[in-house]
Design a protein around this motif. Structure first.
Motif, PDB file in Angstrom:
ATOM      1  N   UNK A   1      40.738   8.031  14.095  1.00 47.17           N
ATOM      2  CA  UNK A   1      41.146   6.742  13.542  1.00 47.17           C
ATOM      3  C   UNK A   1      41.183   6.818  12.022  1.00 47.17           C
ATOM      4  N   UNK A   2      42.236   6.271  11.453  1.00 44.85           N
ATOM      5  CA  UNK A   2      42.337   6.176   9.996  1.00 44.85           C
ATOM      6  C   UNK A   2      42.246   4.697   9.631  1.00 44.85           C
TER       7      UNK A   2
ATOM      8  N   UNK B   1      29.877   6.228  13.174  1.00 42.32           N
ATOM      9  CA  UNK B   1      30.898   6.048  14.187  1.00 42.32           C
ATOM     10  C   UNK B   1      31.970   5.061  13.774  1.00 42.32           C
ATOM     11  N   UNK B   2      33.025   5.066  14.540  1.00 37.60           N
ATOM     12  CA  UNK B   2      34.132   4.143  14.306  1.00 37.60           C
ATOM     13  C   UNK B   2      33.635   2.703  14.414  1.00 37.60           C
ATOM     14  N   UNK B   3      32.729   2.455  15.372  1.00 37.15           N
ATOM     15  CA  UNK B   3      32.164   1.104  15.525  1.00 37.15           C
ATOM     16  C   UNK B   3      31.485   0.639  14.248  1.00 37.15           C
ATOM     17  N   UNK B   4      30.783   1.547  13.586  1.00 35.23           N
ATOM     18  CA  UNK B   4      30.080   1.186  12.355  1.00 35.23           C
ATOM     19  C   UNK B   4      31.054   0.725  11.272  1.00 35.23           C
ATOM     20  N   UNK B   5      32.186   1.398  11.162  1.00 32.64           N
ATOM     21  CA  UNK B   5      33.172   1.027  10.139  1.00 32.64           C
ATOM     22  C   UNK B   5      33.830  -0.303  10.498  1.00 32.64           C
ATOM     23  N   UNK B   6      34.213  -0.460  11.775  1.00 32.06           N
ATOM     24  CA  UNK B   6      34.776  -1.741  12.219  1.00 32.06           C
ATOM     25  C   UNK B   6      33.805  -2.877  11.919  1.00 32.06           C
ATOM     26  N   UNK B   7      32.536  -2.699  12.326  1.00 26.35           N
ATOM     27  CA  UNK B   7      31.539  -3.754  12.134  1.00 26.35           C
ATOM     28  C   UNK B   7      31.340  -4.066  10.658  1.00 26.35           C
TER      29      UNK B   7
ATOM     30  N   UNK C   1      41.518  -4.829   6.691  1.00 25.12           N
ATOM     31  CA  UNK C   1      41.777  -3.433   7.034  1.00 25.12           C
ATOM     32  C   UNK C   1      42.879  -3.333   8.078  1.00 25.12           C
ATOM     33  N   UNK C   2      43.411  -2.139   8.186  1.00 25.41           N
ATOM     34  CA  UNK C   2      44.400  -1.804   9.206  1.00 25.41           C
ATOM     35  C   UNK C   2      44.019  -0.426   9.714  1.00 25.41           C
ATOM     36  N   UNK C   3      44.187  -0.182  10.984  1.00 24.04           N
ATOM     37  CA  UNK C   3      43.864   1.130  11.529  1.00 24.04           C
ATOM     38  C   UNK C   3      45.117   1.784  12.079  1.00 24.04           C
TER      39      UNK C   3
ATOM     40  N   UNK D   1      41.332  10.488  23.423  1.00 25.02           N
ATOM     41  CA  UNK D   1      41.115   9.975  22.067  1.00 25.02           C
ATOM     42  C   UNK D   1      41.948   8.730  21.815  1.00 25.02           C
ATOM     43  N   UNK D   2      43.201   8.739  22.275  1.00 22.88           N
ATOM     44  CA  UNK D   2      44.053   7.574  22.072  1.00 22.88           C
ATOM     45  C   UNK D   2      43.532   6.371  22.848  1.00 22.88           C
ATOM     46  N   UNK D   3      43.059   6.600  24.063  1.00 23.75           N
ATOM     47  CA  UNK D   3      42.496   5.502  24.856  1.00 23.75           C
ATOM     48  C   UNK D   3      41.274   4.921  24.144  1.00 23.75           C
ATOM     49  N   UNK D   4      40.406   5.788  23.600  1.00 25.71           N
ATOM     50  CA  UNK D   4      39.244   5.343  22.841  1.00 25.71           C
ATOM     51  C   UNK D   4      39.687   4.505  21.639  1.00 25.71           C
TER      52      UNK D   4
END
Length: 96
Positions: free
Chosen positions: A16-17, A45-51, A60-62, A78-81
């Motif tokens: 994820x970017x 983790x990605x969750x940490x950045x989202x949160x 933000x945009x991913x 990975x895409x499903x995640x």
């Protein structure tokens, strides 16, 4: 509605970017503190950045980060995640 005078900061994760958009010195300061802190964290983790983005109300945009070194099955997983998290956090943004 996009403002021409805002800055963009990119955080790259394995699949994820994140494109963070800052419009003020206060938001830039928040992002700088976050970036300094993540350098000292063993795993983020990605969750940490989202949160963090949602808590700090940083726009933000991913986007999905395609890695051609992965097999097709790992790439699909990975895409499903990525997609699952994108939908989860987009739904949270709609609720607030």
């Amino acid at each position: 509605m996009r403002n021409e005078n805002r800055g963009q900061i990119v955080i790259e994760c394995p699949n994820t970017i994140f494109h963070l958009y800052v419009e003020s010195a206060e938001e830039l300061s928040k992002v700088q503190v976050f970036m300094n802190n993540i350098r000292h964290v063993n795993s983020l983790g990605v969750n940490d950045i989202y949160n963090w983005c949602n808590r700090q109300k940083v726009e933000y945009r991913t986007s999905f980060n395609y890695d051609n070194r992965l097999t097709w099955t790992k790439m699909i997983k990975s895409y499903i995640f990525y997609f699952r998290h994108k939908v989860k956090y987009a739904y949270r943004m709609i609720e607030t």
